[in-house]
Design a protein around this motif. Sequence first.
Motif, PDB file in Angstrom:
ATOM      1  N   TYR A 180      22.996  29.774  25.164  1.00 37.22           N
ATOM      2  CA  TYR A 180      21.855  28.914  24.868  1.00 37.22           C
ATOM      3  C   TYR A 180      20.769  29.616  24.056  1.00 37.22           C
ATOM      4  CZ  TYR A 180      24.042  26.210  28.555  1.00 37.22           C
ATOM      5  OH  TYR A 180      24.940  25.509  29.315  1.00 37.22           O
ATOM      6  N   ARG A 181      20.997  30.865  23.710  1.00 34.39           N
ATOM      7  CA  ARG A 181      19.939  31.609  23.060  1.00 34.39           C
ATOM      8  C   ARG A 181      20.518  32.306  21.844  1.00 34.39           C
ATOM      9  NH1 ARG A 181      14.940  33.951  25.252  1.00 34.39           N
ATOM     10  NH2 ARG A 181      13.741  34.442  23.382  1.00 34.39           N
ATOM     11  N   ASP A 182      19.746  32.379  20.837  1.00 34.63           N
ATOM     12  CA  ASP A 182      20.144  33.082  19.627  1.00 34.63           C
ATOM     13  C   ASP A 182      20.463  34.544  19.963  1.00 34.63           C
ATOM     14  OD1 ASP A 182      20.308  33.407  16.722  1.00 34.63           O
ATOM     15  OD2 ASP A 182      18.586  34.729  17.066  1.00 34.63           O
ATOM     16  N   ALA A 183      21.638  34.985  19.550  1.00 32.55           N
ATOM     17  CA  ALA A 183      22.130  36.304  19.943  1.00 32.55           C
ATOM     18  C   ALA A 183      21.157  37.419  19.573  1.00 32.55           C
ATOM     19  CB  ALA A 183      23.496  36.558  19.312  1.00 32.55           C
ATOM     20  N   ALA A 184      20.566  37.333  18.411  1.00 32.75           N
ATOM     21  CA  ALA A 184      19.663  38.395  17.956  1.00 32.75           C
ATOM     22  C   ALA A 184      18.414  38.459  18.833  1.00 32.75           C
ATOM     23  CB  ALA A 184      19.278  38.138  16.491  1.00 32.75           C
ATOM     24  N   GLU A 185      17.883  37.285  19.139  1.00 31.67           N
ATOM     25  CA  GLU A 185      16.687  37.247  19.992  1.00 31.67           C
ATOM     26  C   GLU A 185      16.974  37.848  21.358  1.00 31.67           C
ATOM     27  OE1 GLU A 185      15.060  33.037  18.330  1.00 31.67           O
ATOM     28  OE2 GLU A 185      14.832  33.391  20.469  1.00 31.67           O
ATOM     29  N   LEU A 186      18.128  37.416  21.921  1.00 31.83           N
ATOM     30  CA  LEU A 186      18.519  37.887  23.242  1.00 31.83           C
ATOM     31  C   LEU A 186      18.692  39.404  23.220  1.00 31.83           C
ATOM     32  CD1 LEU A 186      19.038  36.499  25.898  1.00 31.83           C
ATOM     33  CD2 LEU A 186      21.448  36.359  25.325  1.00 31.83           C
ATOM     34  N   ASP A 187      19.328  39.872  22.170  1.00 32.59           N
ATOM     35  CA  ASP A 187      19.561  41.292  22.014  1.00 32.59           C
ATOM     36  C   ASP A 187      18.256  42.074  22.006  1.00 32.59           C
ATOM     37  OD1 ASP A 187      22.089  42.341  21.967  1.00 32.59           O
ATOM     38  OD2 ASP A 187      21.698  43.307  20.036  1.00 32.59           O
ATOM     39  N   VAL A 228      16.989  42.392  25.493  1.00 29.46           N
ATOM     40  CA  VAL A 228      17.813  43.342  26.236  1.00 29.46           C
ATOM     41  C   VAL A 228      17.445  44.769  25.846  1.00 29.46           C
ATOM     42  CG1 VAL A 228      20.159  44.167  26.572  1.00 29.46           C
ATOM     43  CG2 VAL A 228      19.712  41.720  26.519  1.00 29.46           C
ATOM     44  N   LYS A 229      17.302  45.002  24.547  1.00 33.69           N
ATOM     45  CA  LYS A 229      16.951  46.339  24.053  1.00 33.69           C
ATOM     46  C   LYS A 229      15.595  46.759  24.590  1.00 33.69           C
ATOM     47  CE  LYS A 229      20.069  47.814  21.054  1.00 33.69           C
ATOM     48  NZ  LYS A 229      20.597  46.726  20.217  1.00 33.69           N
ATOM     49  N   GLU A 230      14.660  45.831  24.513  1.00 35.81           N
ATOM     50  CA  GLU A 230      13.283  46.149  24.901  1.00 35.81           C
ATOM     51  C   GLU A 230      13.224  46.562  26.363  1.00 35.81           C
ATOM     52  OE1 GLU A 230      10.348  42.941  24.363  1.00 35.81           O
ATOM     53  OE2 GLU A 230       9.409  43.928  26.068  1.00 35.81           O
ATOM     54  N   ARG A 231      14.021  45.887  27.210  1.00 36.49           N
ATOM     55  CA  ARG A 231      13.995  46.219  28.623  1.00 36.49           C
ATOM     56  C   ARG A 231      14.913  47.391  28.946  1.00 36.49           C
ATOM     57  NH1 ARG A 231      14.090  42.535  33.067  1.00 36.49           N
ATOM     58  NH2 ARG A 231      13.757  44.595  33.925  1.00 36.49           N
ATOM     59  N   GLY A 232      15.599  47.880  27.913  1.00 38.12           N
ATOM     60  CA  GLY A 232      16.454  49.048  28.117  1.00 38.12           C
ATOM     61  C   GLY A 232      17.673  48.743  28.968  1.00 38.12           C
ATOM     62  N   LEU A 233      18.200  47.524  28.870  1.00 36.54           N
ATOM     63  CA  LEU A 233      19.365  47.157  29.672  1.00 36.54           C
ATOM     64  C   LEU A 233      20.623  47.282  28.831  1.00 36.54           C
ATOM     65  CD1 LEU A 233      17.814  44.067  31.434  1.00 36.54           C
ATOM     66  CD2 LEU A 233      18.082  46.360  32.330  1.00 36.54           C
ATOM     67  N   ARG A 234      21.769  47.056  29.491  1.00 39.24           N
ATOM     68  CA  ARG A 234      23.026  47.272  28.809  1.00 39.24           C
ATOM     69  C   ARG A 234      23.594  46.038  28.142  1.00 39.24           C
ATOM     70  NH1 ARG A 234      25.432  52.328  29.938  1.00 39.24           N
ATOM     71  NH2 ARG A 234      23.893  53.457  31.146  1.00 39.24           N
ATOM     72  N   SER A 235      23.293  44.877  28.695  1.00 40.13           N
ATOM     73  CA  SER A 235      23.820  43.665  28.080  1.00 40.13           C
ATOM     74  C   SER A 235      23.005  42.468  28.535  1.00 40.13           C
ATOM     75  CB  SER A 235      25.286  43.460  28.457  1.00 40.13           C
ATOM     76  OG  SER A 235      25.358  43.008  29.789  1.00 40.13           O
TER      77      SER A 235
END
Lengths: 649, 332
Positions: A231-238, A241-248
Amino acid sequence: MNPINVPAFSAGWFNRSRNKLARTGLGAMMLAGIISLGSPAQAEIPYFKDAVSKGELPPMAERLPEHPKVIDFTAENKEIGKYGGDLVTIMGRSRDIRMAVVYAYARLIGYDEDLNLKPDILESLDVNDAGNEFTLHIRKGHKWSDGEPFTAEDFRYFWEDIVNNDELFPVGPPRFLFVGDEPATFEVLDEYTVRYSWSQPNPFFLTELAATRPPFIYRPAHYLKQFHENYRDAAELDAIVKERGLRSWAVLHTDKDRPYRLENIERPSLEPWLIRTEEPSDRFIFERNPYYHRVDPDGNQLPYIDRMIFNISNAKLVPAKVGAGEVDLQSRILSLQDYTFLKQSEPQQNFKVNLWDVGYGAYAALYPNLTCSDPVWRKLLRDVRFRRALSLAINRTEINRVMFFGLATPTNNTVLPKSPLFKPEYRESYIKFDVKKANALLDEVGLTKRNDDGIRLMPDGRPLEVIVETMGENPEHDDMLELIGDSWKQIGVKLFVKGLQREVLRNRAYSGETVMSIFNGVDSGLATPATVPAEFVPIQQDSLQWPKWGQYFQTNGEAGEAPDLPAAKELMELYGKWVKGNDAARKEAWQGILDINAENMFSIGLIGNVPQPVVVRNDLRNVPEKGIHSWEPGAFFGIYRPDTFWWDR
Amino acid sequence: MLTFLARRLFVMMPTLFFISVLVFIIIQLPPGDFLSTYLNELQAQGEAVDPAKIAFLKQQYGLDQPIWLQYFDWAWGLLHGDLGFSFEYNLPVTEVVGDRLWLSVVLNFSTVLFIYIVSFPIGIYSATRQYSWGDYGFTLLGFLGLAMPNFLFALILLYYANVVFGTSIGGLMDPEFINQGWSFAKVMSVAEHLWAPVLVIGTSGTASMIRRLRANLLDELGKQYVVTAHAKGLSPARVLFKYPLRMALNPFIADIGNILPQVVSGSVLVSVVMSLPTTGPMLLAALQSQDMYLAGSFLMFLALLTVVGMFVSDLLLAWLDPRIRLQGGVSQ
């Protein structure tokens, strides 16, 4: 007028044609409607008055579902209350904030005080004759705590986008949504109706929904979609995820969606109180949910109490803190040993210490590991005469007097007298202290040689020294073992205690290194025929008396060992009958399972009915004086509905 | 002096490096990891855990990598001020630690201060009035503090603080102030709660301090130069403070390096017992659940404190006592 309530254990649970499982009495609802018509404008909850008058929040009538859940105060012996106040209680660590979900006990369907299943969040639930088709009716106009509608979409999201998403749930939906290898067929019938069905009956479905730790088969789709790849644009979601330092994104989604652990203060919920404090903290504040679905008979939205507060404190300090009057309601962490101290502070502190019954089948039990690796031990432990002898050589009356002021009951590890399955022999078989008989049994087993200290020798010449492993969490276990060790000496058995950590002990037991362990007795002391007999048959790896058999079942035979004792095979057969059977067959299967357990002493129960002190402030109303303090079923305070507790100040 | 400073600072680097390796190994030593703890929890709920899920979780938590790689990830992060990720809390360690670090520093600093303030005058008193009633009395008091189990003393103090002053039991502030911003009332509440743990942790350290100062001072008091100073008519107080005390202070200062870690690790137990919102209880919990980055960060913090403590005491010693050579063996 009367809601049709089908007791969970009544005959004909699945036989009644088109069984309307308590379509929560339309009559009762209409009655509530009439009352609310009589006094059309319910007094607004003071806590929300400002927000409502400013227009930030709709008035109470619009916040409630069309047909809210009316709590039957007469049946539950409660009085109409007043709004306001905080309720303070103490938890041992911050992980325990999940107790908020437990205590609140808002479930799709839930147990009432008499352990009947009744719809709660759901308006009603239909079960077909065969017990393989469950139709869930959602309350019209029911809203999440952020005011968004709660609908069939929330169920669909859980089924399609969460448990059937390979990245979020690589192993697929939880077990209770399977019958054998067949997953549920899920259908959305309309906006407020969903259906789960299988080709075979599913006996786990309802009890699982009503469980103290519920599976939450509904999730706030409107909120969670922003973290879902579908439901979310992959780039935005990414980027998030990056900002929170998570894996996926899957980790992010799991993080944001913890309905049981309540970490995310933004996540909408259906609970009576919503968490307002972020981890980490030593004090967690829960604030009332403006859209909660339950009302009292006068149509006042529950809960009465505005805020629930959990203070986190070291467990050892809790009795002292309670004695100093720092809590309003407390049972957790307190034990019978604190009773006299608490009773002493009763007059100064304006509280009362009640003693509640407990739901544990036994307070503690010894678990001989029938699947231990040592061949000599294994043979010995599997000999029923050996287990009976050990049980007969325990002086339970002494344990009761020395440790529990004689307030407890010597018992086996089995169901309680309050359970409809109870028979006295379950509780009493082989628990009478009888050294002579125990010695005779051990001689019969062939353990006739003794060493110089009078300790019997095992067939391979080793002295008969039983190492009982503990989780190292409960000093009472060590004290009991001390007493048991004394009486076992009289039958030529030496006892050693080995304190471990929970994880270490589990792993040792799983791998077969543990010979015997001590742990709490069965949780399901109040079992009904509908309860899964998981603690009495070898289907769980964490059952300490047969971990490898349990592992075998749980992994579909990929790991562990197949049960090879005739009695264990019999148990598995009965379990099969329980799974497939109707209500009467279930009761029969349960009874058979309990018979075999009582005869075989697979676990050796020590003591039971150790009452639980419950400290309640004097002006806190609607808290029953006598209750059952039980995790499952019961959710501790849950079935007594803390949302109806109120302050008479 | 500058080269001395630089060398001391330089030596700290490899020390910290070795400590970090040790810390990581020790945390990994017990069987299992955070995941096995977590899987146990899943199994307890009746969920069948199959190998695919285990592999998935391992990958999610980064536990599938070899140990040395996990170590370098962590160490590399440390160099950049990133303390890693706490499995238990699902948060970066920095966020988990939050106020706790500061409260720990406040608590430990106050305790060290307390030890000095108490033991300094008592040490001087009992040295100058050796074998007097006061000497025996204070010494006894110091030993009592040393001998009494900390947790017992803590519980007794908590009880009486509650009965006499109505202080809430445990914690470093009244529950209302938790999660609130700092205000005067909150500071006062902290002060109201702080004295008990400071007293408990402090008393166990005072005895040795008193004895050390007393013994050193006694050594000096009998020396010729003191007798001469007296004979020349200097007032006793002036003699004392000008010469022998300064000599006797040497070990007192050298102790800073020891006393800091002693206090910090001593405070872990007391913090657990008294439920203080410091790093101690969290460290213990992290070690139990094998939340390795959280535990590792705490241990590194303790190590850093020790190393810095040593550094400070070296500096002070060099300043205080000109007899100490800065070049070590070189000047010979």
